[in-house]
Scaffold this motif. Structure first.
Motif, short mmCIF file in Angstrom:
data_model
loop_
_atom_site.label_atom_id
_atom_site.label_comp_id
_atom_site.label_asym_id
_atom_site.label_seq_id
_atom_site.Cartn_x
_atom_site.Cartn_y
_atom_site.Cartn_z
N PHE A 114 -6.35 34.54 13.56
CA PHE A 114 -7.34 33.73 13.44
C PHE A 114 -6.75 32.43 13.40
O PHE A 114 -5.85 32.06 12.63
CB PHE A 114 -8.22 33.95 12.01
CG PHE A 114 -9.51 32.80 11.76
CD1 PHE A 114 -10.49 33.19 12.35
CD2 PHE A 114 -9.01 31.79 11.08
CE1 PHE A 114 -11.65 32.36 12.27
CE2 PHE A 114 -10.48 31.05 10.73
CZ PHE A 114 -11.43 31.26 11.47
N ARG A 141 -21.42 36.39 11.82
CA ARG A 141 -20.69 35.33 12.37
C ARG A 141 -20.19 35.89 13.59
O ARG A 141 -19.77 36.95 13.63
CB ARG A 141 -19.79 34.75 11.47
CG ARG A 141 -18.76 35.60 11.09
CD ARG A 141 -17.67 35.33 10.28
NE ARG A 141 -16.81 34.23 11.02
CZ ARG A 141 -15.98 33.54 10.32
NH1 ARG A 141 -15.90 33.66 8.98
NH2 ARG A 141 -15.23 32.50 10.79
N TYR A 166 -13.60 26.74 14.98
CA TYR A 166 -14.83 26.28 15.01
C TYR A 166 -16.00 26.73 16.06
O TYR A 166 -17.35 26.52 15.94
CB TYR A 166 -14.85 24.84 15.17
CG TYR A 166 -14.20 24.27 16.25
CD1 TYR A 166 -15.12 23.56 17.38
CD2 TYR A 166 -12.95 23.89 16.42
CE1 TYR A 166 -14.53 23.16 18.50
CE2 TYR A 166 -12.31 23.14 17.48
CZ TYR A 166 -13.16 22.73 18.52
OH TYR A 166 -12.67 22.14 19.57
N GLN A 170 -19.41 32.60 1.81
CA GLN A 170 -18.66 31.50 2.15
C GLN A 170 -17.73 31.80 3.59
O GLN A 170 -17.40 30.97 4.29
CB GLN A 170 -17.49 31.07 1.40
CG GLN A 170 -16.41 31.85 0.74
CD GLN A 170 -16.98 33.03 -0.31
OE1 GLN A 170 -18.01 33.05 -0.59
NE2 GLN A 170 -15.84 33.48 -0.87
N ASN A 171 -17.92 33.17 3.94
CA ASN A 171 -17.13 33.53 5.11
C ASN A 171 -18.26 33.57 6.34
O ASN A 171 -17.79 34.05 7.42
CB ASN A 171 -16.48 34.72 4.89
CG ASN A 171 -15.11 34.68 4.10
OD1 ASN A 171 -15.10 34.83 3.01
ND2 ASN A 171 -14.40 33.84 4.80
N TRP A 190 -3.82 25.74 10.85
CA TRP A 190 -3.32 26.92 10.10
C TRP A 190 -3.91 28.19 10.61
O TRP A 190 -5.03 27.99 11.42
CB TRP A 190 -4.03 26.48 8.60
CG TRP A 190 -5.50 26.17 8.35
CD1 TRP A 190 -5.89 24.95 8.50
CD2 TRP A 190 -6.65 27.14 8.44
NE1 TRP A 190 -7.53 25.17 8.37
CE2 TRP A 190 -7.72 26.59 8.11
CE3 TRP A 190 -6.69 28.65 8.44
CZ2 TRP A 190 -9.05 27.14 8.08
CZ3 TRP A 190 -7.82 29.24 8.32
CH2 TRP A 190 -8.93 28.50 7.99
N ASN A 202 -13.88 26.82 6.01
CA ASN A 202 -14.58 25.68 6.49
C ASN A 202 -16.01 26.10 6.63
O ASN A 202 -16.35 27.06 7.33
CB ASN A 202 -14.03 25.17 8.08
CG ASN A 202 -12.87 24.30 7.82
OD1 ASN A 202 -12.81 23.64 7.05
ND2 ASN A 202 -11.86 24.52 8.88
N PHE A 203 -16.83 25.58 5.98
CA PHE A 203 -18.53 25.84 6.23
C PHE A 203 -18.97 24.38 5.93
O PHE A 203 -19.39 24.25 4.52
CB PHE A 203 -18.56 27.21 5.37
CG PHE A 203 -19.93 27.69 5.77
CD1 PHE A 203 -20.88 27.59 6.60
CD2 PHE A 203 -20.20 29.08 5.22
CE1 PHE A 203 -21.86 28.22 7.04
CE2 PHE A 203 -21.15 29.89 5.36
CZ PHE A 203 -22.01 29.47 6.50
N TYR A 204 -19.35 23.62 6.70
CA TYR A 204 -19.81 22.32 6.22
C TYR A 204 -21.28 22.33 5.59
O TYR A 204 -21.78 21.23 5.31
CB TYR A 204 -19.54 21.29 7.47
CG TYR A 204 -18.15 20.93 7.85
CD1 TYR A 204 -17.24 21.83 8.24
CD2 TYR A 204 -17.94 19.63 7.41
CE1 TYR A 204 -15.90 21.51 8.26
CE2 TYR A 204 -16.45 19.25 7.40
CZ TYR A 204 -15.55 20.40 7.74
OH TYR A 204 -14.44 19.66 7.98
N LYS A 212 -21.13 30.39 11.87
CA LYS A 212 -21.27 31.41 10.94
C LYS A 212 -22.81 31.39 10.67
O LYS A 212 -23.53 30.45 10.95
CB LYS A 212 -20.63 30.89 9.44
CG LYS A 212 -18.93 31.05 9.65
CD LYS A 212 -18.39 30.19 8.33
CE LYS A 212 -17.21 30.41 8.14
NZ LYS A 212 -16.79 29.79 6.96
N1 MTE Z 1 -20.07 27.95 11.30
C1 MTE Z 1 -20.98 27.15 10.58
N2 MTE Z 1 -22.36 27.46 10.48
N3 MTE Z 1 -20.62 26.01 9.79
C2 MTE Z 1 -19.30 25.69 9.91
O1 MTE Z 1 -18.79 24.50 9.16
N4 MTE Z 1 -16.92 25.98 10.58
C3 MTE Z 1 -16.06 26.41 11.57
C4 MTE Z 1 -16.51 28.07 11.94
N5 MTE Z 1 -17.82 28.33 11.90
C5 MTE Z 1 -18.37 26.28 10.51
C6 MTE Z 1 -18.87 27.54 11.18
C7 MTE Z 1 -14.76 26.39 11.38
S1 MTE Z 1 -14.07 24.90 11.62
C8 MTE Z 1 -14.01 27.23 11.04
S2 MTE Z 1 -12.13 27.17 11.27
C9 MTE Z 1 -14.14 28.42 10.72
O2 MTE Z 1 -15.85 28.60 10.81
C10 MTE Z 1 -13.91 29.02 9.27
O3 MTE Z 1 -14.13 29.97 9.05
P1 MTE Z 1 -13.45 30.69 7.55
O4 MTE Z 1 -13.87 29.65 6.62
O5 MTE Z 1 -14.28 32.21 7.46
O6 MTE Z 1 -12.04 30.99 7.52
#
Ligand code: MTE
Length: 342
Positions: free
Chosen positions: A153, A244, A253, A238-239, A159, A96-98, A257
Protein backbone atom coordinates in the motif's frame (compact mmCIF):
# COMPACT_ATOMS: atom_id res chain seq x y z
CA UNK A 1 -9.62 28.90 -2.96
CA UNK A 2 -6.17 29.38 -1.51
CA UNK A 3 -3.81 26.49 -1.93
CA UNK A 4 -2.91 26.63 1.74
CA UNK A 5 -6.48 25.69 2.70
CA UNK A 6 -6.93 23.08 0.02
CA UNK A 7 -3.61 21.38 0.57
CA UNK A 8 -4.15 17.86 1.86
CA UNK A 9 -1.00 18.39 3.96
CA UNK A 10 0.50 15.32 2.42
CA UNK A 11 4.03 14.87 3.72
CA UNK A 12 3.42 14.95 7.44
CA UNK A 13 5.93 14.26 10.17
CA UNK A 14 6.49 10.91 11.83
CA UNK A 15 5.30 12.38 15.15
CA UNK A 16 1.80 12.21 13.65
CA UNK A 17 1.75 8.47 14.40
CA UNK A 18 -0.07 6.34 16.97
CA UNK A 19 -0.11 7.40 20.62
CA UNK A 20 2.50 5.65 22.67
CA UNK A 21 0.00 4.26 25.18
CA UNK A 22 -2.21 2.70 22.52
CA UNK A 23 0.83 1.12 20.99
CA UNK A 24 2.14 -0.14 24.31
CA UNK A 25 -1.21 -1.73 25.19
CA UNK A 26 -1.29 -3.54 21.90
CA UNK A 27 2.32 -4.55 22.25
CA UNK A 28 1.65 -6.11 25.67
CA UNK A 29 -1.18 -8.12 24.19
CA UNK A 30 0.91 -9.25 21.28
CA UNK A 31 3.72 -10.32 23.58
CA UNK A 32 1.28 -12.36 25.67
CA UNK A 33 0.32 -14.25 22.56
CA UNK A 34 3.98 -14.77 21.77
CA UNK A 35 3.64 -13.07 18.40
CA UNK A 36 5.79 -10.28 17.07
CA UNK A 37 5.56 -8.55 13.72
CA UNK A 38 7.24 -11.53 12.09
CA UNK A 39 4.69 -13.82 13.71
CA UNK A 40 1.90 -11.82 12.07
CA UNK A 41 3.62 -12.05 8.72
CA UNK A 42 3.90 -15.79 8.83
CA UNK A 43 0.42 -16.68 10.10
CA UNK A 44 -1.01 -18.56 7.13
CA UNK A 45 -4.53 -18.14 5.81
CA UNK A 46 -5.91 -16.22 8.75
CA UNK A 47 -4.50 -13.08 10.23
CA UNK A 48 -7.27 -12.56 12.79
CA UNK A 49 -6.04 -11.22 16.12
CA UNK A 50 -8.39 -10.87 19.07
CA UNK A 51 -9.19 -7.39 20.26
CA UNK A 52 -8.18 -5.77 23.47
CA UNK A 53 -10.99 -3.43 24.60
CA UNK A 54 -8.40 -0.79 25.54
CA UNK A 55 -6.88 -0.73 22.11
CA UNK A 56 -8.69 2.41 20.98
CA UNK A 57 -8.09 2.33 17.24
CA UNK A 58 -8.85 -1.39 17.05
CA UNK A 59 -12.06 -0.92 19.00
CA UNK A 60 -13.65 1.00 16.12
CA UNK A 61 -15.08 -1.95 14.19
CA UNK A 62 -18.87 -1.43 14.02
CA UNK A 63 -20.60 -3.93 16.31
CA UNK A 64 -23.17 -4.81 13.64
CA UNK A 65 -20.64 -5.38 10.86
CA UNK A 66 -21.34 -8.77 9.24
CA UNK A 67 -18.75 -11.38 10.21
CA UNK A 68 -19.89 -14.27 8.02
CA UNK A 69 -16.89 -15.51 6.07
CA UNK A 70 -14.34 -14.02 8.50
CA UNK A 71 -11.53 -14.81 8.77
CA UNK A 72 -11.31 -15.54 5.06
CA UNK A 73 -8.79 -17.93 3.63
CA UNK A 74 -5.79 -16.32 2.01
CA UNK A 75 -5.44 -16.17 -1.75
CA UNK A 76 -1.78 -17.20 -1.99
CA UNK A 77 -1.42 -15.51 -5.39
CA UNK A 78 -1.34 -12.15 -3.64
CA UNK A 79 1.50 -12.10 -1.15
CA UNK A 80 4.39 -9.76 -0.44
CA UNK A 81 7.14 -12.20 0.54
CA UNK A 82 9.88 -9.58 0.80
CA UNK A 83 8.10 -7.63 3.56
CA UNK A 84 6.69 -8.08 7.04
CA UNK A 85 3.10 -7.02 7.56
CA UNK A 86 2.62 -3.58 9.00
CA UNK A 87 1.45 -3.95 12.56
CA UNK A 88 -2.32 -3.83 12.70
CA UNK A 89 -2.46 -1.09 15.31
CA UNK A 90 -0.41 1.27 13.17
CA UNK A 91 -2.53 0.61 10.06
CA UNK A 92 -5.62 1.65 12.04
CA UNK A 93 -4.15 4.65 13.82
CA UNK A 94 -2.31 6.44 10.99
CA UNK A 95 -4.99 7.25 8.44
CA UNK A 96 -6.12 9.64 5.74
CA UNK A 97 -9.88 10.16 5.89
CA UNK A 98 -10.77 13.80 5.33
CA UNK A 99 -14.43 13.28 6.26
CA UNK A 100 -13.04 13.14 9.82
CA UNK A 101 -10.66 16.02 9.66
CA UNK A 102 -8.61 16.57 12.77
CA UNK A 103 -7.13 20.05 12.50
CA UNK A 104 -4.33 19.26 14.96
CA UNK A 105 -3.21 15.99 13.43
CA UNK A 106 -4.71 14.89 10.13
CA UNK A 107 -3.58 11.29 10.61
CA UNK A 108 -5.30 10.84 13.94
CA UNK A 109 -8.73 9.89 12.66
CA UNK A 110 -9.83 7.14 15.05
CA UNK A 111 -10.79 9.33 18.05
CA UNK A 112 -13.35 11.12 15.81
CA UNK A 113 -15.32 8.20 14.42
CA UNK A 114 -17.76 7.37 17.23
CA UNK A 115 -20.78 9.21 15.76
CA UNK A 116 -20.34 7.43 12.43
CA UNK A 117 -22.66 4.40 12.26
CA UNK A 118 -22.03 2.70 8.91
CA UNK A 119 -24.66 -0.07 9.12
CA UNK A 120 -27.28 -0.43 7.72
CA UNK A 121 -25.70 0.58 4.40
CA UNK A 122 -26.97 0.59 0.85
CA UNK A 123 -24.91 0.54 -2.31
CA UNK A 124 -26.47 2.07 -5.40
CA UNK A 125 -25.63 1.37 -9.01
CA UNK A 126 -26.62 3.69 -11.87
CA UNK A 127 -25.58 5.13 -15.22
CA UNK A 128 -24.75 2.88 -18.18
CA UNK A 129 -26.32 -0.26 -16.76
CA UNK A 130 -29.10 -2.58 -17.81
CA UNK A 131 -31.05 -1.70 -14.67
CA UNK A 132 -30.44 0.63 -11.70
CA UNK A 133 -29.78 -1.36 -8.53
CA UNK A 134 -29.81 -0.81 -4.78
CA UNK A 135 -28.24 -3.43 -2.56
CA UNK A 136 -28.30 -3.87 1.16
CA UNK A 137 -24.60 -4.19 1.87
CA UNK A 138 -24.90 -6.87 4.54
CA UNK A 139 -26.78 -9.09 2.07
CA UNK A 140 -24.30 -8.29 -0.68
CA UNK A 141 -21.30 -9.21 1.50
CA UNK A 142 -23.00 -12.44 2.52
CA UNK A 143 -23.43 -13.36 -1.14
CA UNK A 144 -19.72 -12.86 -1.91
CA UNK A 145 -17.04 -15.47 -1.27
CA UNK A 146 -14.50 -13.54 0.81
CA UNK A 147 -10.75 -13.97 0.46
CA UNK A 148 -7.66 -12.43 2.02
CA UNK A 149 -4.95 -10.73 -0.05
CA UNK A 150 -1.74 -9.17 1.16
CA UNK A 151 -0.92 -6.04 -0.81
CA UNK A 152 1.69 -3.32 -0.79
CA UNK A 153 0.00 0.00 0.00
CA UNK A 154 1.70 3.22 -1.15
CA UNK A 155 0.46 6.70 -0.29
CA UNK A 156 1.33 9.65 -2.56
CA UNK A 157 2.90 11.22 0.54
CA UNK A 158 5.74 8.66 0.20
CA UNK A 159 4.87 6.43 3.14
CA UNK A 160 3.83 2.83 2.68
CA UNK A 161 2.50 -0.21 4.52
CA UNK A 162 1.86 -3.90 3.87
CA UNK A 163 -1.70 -4.89 4.68
CA UNK A 164 -3.83 -8.07 4.62
CA UNK A 165 -7.23 -7.09 3.21
CA UNK A 166 -10.41 -9.17 3.27
CA UNK A 167 -12.89 -8.77 0.45
CA UNK A 168 -13.67 -9.72 -3.12
CA UNK A 169 -12.49 -8.71 -6.60
CA UNK A 170 -14.04 -5.52 -7.96
CA UNK A 171 -14.61 -7.42 -11.22
CA UNK A 172 -17.06 -9.74 -9.40
CA UNK A 173 -19.07 -6.75 -8.23
CA UNK A 174 -18.98 -5.18 -11.69
CA UNK A 175 -20.32 -8.38 -13.25
CA UNK A 176 -23.27 -8.23 -10.86
CA UNK A 177 -23.92 -4.62 -11.97
CA UNK A 178 -24.23 -5.73 -15.59
CA UNK A 179 -22.88 -2.55 -17.23
CA UNK A 180 -23.67 -1.75 -20.87
CA UNK A 181 -20.90 -1.94 -23.46
CA UNK A 182 -21.15 1.88 -23.73
CA UNK A 183 -19.57 2.22 -20.26
CA UNK A 184 -15.95 3.40 -20.46
CA UNK A 185 -15.44 4.39 -16.80
CA UNK A 186 -16.86 3.78 -13.37
CA UNK A 187 -17.23 6.52 -10.79
CA UNK A 188 -17.33 5.83 -7.04
CA UNK A 189 -19.05 8.25 -4.70
CA UNK A 190 -18.52 8.08 -0.95
CA UNK A 191 -20.61 8.66 2.12
CA UNK A 192 -22.35 11.99 2.70
CA UNK A 193 -23.43 12.33 6.34
CA UNK A 194 -22.28 15.69 7.74
CA UNK A 195 -23.96 14.96 11.08
CA UNK A 196 -21.74 11.91 11.60
CA UNK A 197 -18.61 13.13 9.84
CA UNK A 198 -17.08 16.20 11.48
CA UNK A 199 -14.83 16.93 8.49
CA UNK A 200 -17.78 17.20 6.13
CA UNK A 201 -19.45 19.64 8.48
CA UNK A 202 -16.42 21.82 9.22
CA UNK A 203 -14.21 21.61 6.14
CA UNK A 204 -16.74 23.12 3.76
CA UNK A 205 -14.05 24.09 1.22
CA UNK A 206 -13.86 20.46 0.07
CA UNK A 207 -16.29 19.33 -2.66
CA UNK A 208 -18.03 16.62 -0.58
CA UNK A 209 -18.75 13.80 -0.94
CA UNK A 210 -15.34 12.27 -1.86
CA UNK A 211 -15.38 10.76 -5.34
CA UNK A 212 -12.99 8.74 -7.47
CA UNK A 213 -13.07 6.93 -10.81
CA UNK A 214 -11.37 4.26 -12.89
CA UNK A 215 -11.27 3.27 -16.53
CA UNK A 216 -13.21 0.06 -17.11
CA UNK A 217 -10.06 -1.90 -18.01
CA UNK A 218 -8.52 -0.83 -14.69
CA UNK A 219 -11.67 -1.65 -12.75
CA UNK A 220 -11.84 -5.22 -14.05
CA UNK A 221 -8.13 -5.89 -13.56
CA UNK A 222 -7.59 -8.85 -11.25
CA UNK A 223 -5.77 -6.71 -8.67
CA UNK A 224 -8.65 -4.26 -8.11
CA UNK A 225 -10.19 -5.30 -4.81
CA UNK A 226 -13.19 -4.31 -2.71
CA UNK A 227 -12.15 -4.55 0.93
CA UNK A 228 -14.68 -5.09 3.70
CA UNK A 229 -12.08 -6.15 6.25
CA UNK A 230 -8.43 -6.14 7.20
CA UNK A 231 -6.25 -8.29 9.48
CA UNK A 232 -8.97 -10.96 9.51
CA UNK A 233 -11.77 -8.73 10.86
CA UNK A 234 -14.27 -6.22 9.44
CA UNK A 235 -12.86 -2.77 8.62
CA UNK A 236 -12.52 -0.32 11.49
CA UNK A 237 -14.43 2.87 10.73
CA UNK A 238 -11.26 4.91 10.17
CA UNK A 239 -10.10 2.43 7.51
CA UNK A 240 -13.22 2.96 5.42
CA UNK A 241 -15.99 0.84 6.93
CA UNK A 242 -18.11 -0.64 5.51
CA UNK A 243 -16.36 -0.96 2.13
CA UNK A 244 -13.50 0.62 0.21
CA UNK A 245 -11.40 0.04 -2.86
CA UNK A 246 -7.82 -1.18 -2.70
CA UNK A 247 -5.82 -0.59 -5.90
CA UNK A 248 -2.28 -1.52 -4.92
CA UNK A 249 -0.63 -0.21 -8.10
CA UNK A 250 -2.03 3.29 -7.57
CA UNK A 251 -1.48 5.91 -4.90
CA UNK A 252 -3.75 5.41 -1.88
CA UNK A 253 -6.06 8.33 -2.66
CA UNK A 254 -7.38 6.45 -5.73
CA UNK A 255 -8.96 3.97 -3.26
CA UNK A 256 -12.20 5.59 -2.02
CA UNK A 257 -13.46 4.62 1.43
CA UNK A 258 -17.08 4.27 2.58
CA UNK A 259 -18.49 3.98 -0.94
CA UNK A 260 -22.24 4.47 -1.43
CA UNK A 261 -22.60 4.67 -5.18
CA UNK A 262 -21.17 3.21 -8.40
CA UNK A 263 -21.99 5.02 -11.63
CA UNK A 264 -20.97 3.69 -15.03
CA UNK A 265 -20.24 6.52 -17.45
CA UNK A 266 -19.52 7.14 -21.14
CA UNK A 267 -16.63 9.54 -20.48
CA UNK A 268 -13.91 10.09 -17.90
CA UNK A 269 -15.40 11.49 -14.68
CA UNK A 270 -13.63 14.00 -12.46
CA UNK A 271 -11.98 12.96 -9.21
CA UNK A 272 -11.84 14.71 -5.82
CA UNK A 273 -8.13 15.60 -5.63
CA UNK A 274 -7.75 16.16 -9.37
CA UNK A 275 -10.50 18.77 -9.31
CA UNK A 276 -9.03 20.44 -6.23
CA UNK A 277 -5.38 20.44 -7.29
CA UNK A 278 -5.09 19.46 -10.96
CA UNK A 279 -1.45 20.50 -11.06
CA UNK A 280 -0.53 17.93 -8.42
CA UNK A 281 -2.93 14.98 -8.70
CA UNK A 282 -3.76 13.31 -12.00
CA UNK A 283 -6.46 10.88 -13.03
CA UNK A 284 -4.28 7.78 -13.42
CA UNK A 285 -2.04 8.32 -10.39
CA UNK A 286 -0.11 5.10 -10.79
CA UNK A 287 2.77 4.57 -8.37
CA UNK A 288 5.81 5.58 -10.39
CA UNK A 289 9.26 6.40 -8.99
CA UNK A 290 10.13 8.10 -12.30
CA UNK A 291 7.56 10.87 -11.88
CA UNK A 292 8.27 13.12 -8.91
CA UNK A 293 5.39 14.88 -7.21
CA UNK A 294 5.82 18.63 -7.87
CA UNK A 295 6.77 19.04 -4.19
CA UNK A 296 8.72 15.87 -3.37
CA UNK A 297 10.43 12.83 -4.84
CA UNK A 298 8.59 9.56 -5.43
CA UNK A 299 11.80 7.57 -5.92
CA UNK A 300 11.73 6.20 -2.36
CA UNK A 301 9.27 5.71 0.47
CA UNK A 302 9.06 5.18 4.24
CA UNK A 303 7.88 1.61 4.73
CA UNK A 304 6.07 1.71 8.07
CA UNK A 305 6.14 -1.44 10.22
CA UNK A 306 4.99 -0.29 13.66
CA UNK A 307 5.11 2.94 15.60
CA UNK A 308 8.53 4.50 15.17
CA UNK A 309 9.80 1.52 13.15
CA UNK A 310 10.21 2.15 9.45
CA UNK A 311 12.65 1.51 6.62
CA UNK A 312 13.51 3.76 3.70
CA UNK A 313 13.10 1.67 0.54
CA UNK A 314 13.12 2.31 -3.20
CA UNK A 315 9.73 2.73 -4.81
CA UNK A 316 8.93 0.24 -7.56
CA UNK A 317 7.12 0.96 -10.82
CA UNK A 318 3.41 0.27 -10.29
CA UNK A 319 4.34 -0.49 -6.67
CA UNK A 320 5.80 -3.84 -7.77
CA UNK A 321 2.71 -4.90 -9.78
CA UNK A 322 4.10 -4.30 -13.28
CA UNK A 323 3.35 -7.86 -14.41
CA UNK A 324 -0.34 -7.36 -13.54
CA UNK A 325 -0.99 -3.88 -14.87
CA UNK A 326 1.99 -2.78 -17.02
CA UNK A 327 0.14 -3.55 -20.28
CA UNK A 328 -2.63 -1.11 -19.36
CA UNK A 329 -0.23 1.83 -19.47
CA UNK A 330 2.03 1.87 -22.56
CA UNK A 331 2.65 5.62 -22.04
CA UNK A 332 3.71 5.40 -18.39
CA UNK A 333 7.34 6.67 -18.10
CA UNK A 334 9.74 3.78 -17.53
CA UNK A 335 12.72 6.07 -16.85
CA UNK A 336 13.00 9.31 -14.83
CA UNK A 337 11.15 12.39 -16.09
CA UNK A 338 10.22 15.70 -14.46
CA UNK A 339 6.93 16.29 -12.66
CA UNK A 340 4.06 15.46 -15.00
CA UNK A 341 0.46 14.88 -14.07
CA UNK A 342 -1.08 11.63 -15.24
N1 MTE B 1 -11.64 7.94 0.91
C1 MTE B 1 -12.42 8.89 1.45
N2 MTE B 1 -13.76 8.72 1.39
N3 MTE B 1 -11.91 9.97 2.07
C2 MTE B 1 -10.56 10.19 2.14
O1 MTE B 1 -10.11 11.22 2.70
N4 MTE B 1 -8.34 9.35 1.61
C3 MTE B 1 -7.57 8.59 0.63
C4 MTE B 1 -8.05 7.13 0.53
N5 MTE B 1 -9.50 7.08 0.46
C5 MTE B 1 -9.70 9.21 1.57
C6 MTE B 1 -10.28 8.07 0.98
C7 MTE B 1 -6.13 8.58 0.91
S1 MTE B 1 -5.33 10.05 0.63
C8 MTE B 1 -5.46 7.48 1.34
S2 MTE B 1 -3.75 7.44 1.45
C9 MTE B 1 -6.17 6.27 1.77
O2 MTE B 1 -7.60 6.41 1.67
C10 MTE B 1 -5.80 5.99 3.22
O3 MTE B 1 -6.34 4.78 3.67
P1 MTE B 1 -5.97 4.29 5.16
O4 MTE B 1 -6.27 5.42 6.09
O5 MTE B 1 -6.80 3.09 5.44
O6 MTE B 1 -4.49 4.00 5.16
Amino acid sequence: MANIILSPNWALKETDCTTKSAYTNRRKFVTTLGLGAIGFATLGGCTAQSQDPDDGPLDKIPENAPRDGFPASRNETFQVPERELTERLLASSYNNFYEFINQGNLKRVWPLVDDYKPFPWTLQVSGEVEKKLTWDLTELIQSMPLEERIYRFRCVEAWSMTVPWTGFPLSTLIKKCNPNSSATHVKFTCVSRPDELPGQKKATWYPWPYFEALRMDEAINELAFVAVGMYGEPLPKQNGSPLRLVLPWKYGYKGPKAITHLEFTRKQPGTFWNELQPREYGFLSNVNPNIPHPRWTQASERLMLSEGVENRIRTQLFNGYDEWVGDLYPDEPRSPVGPIIR
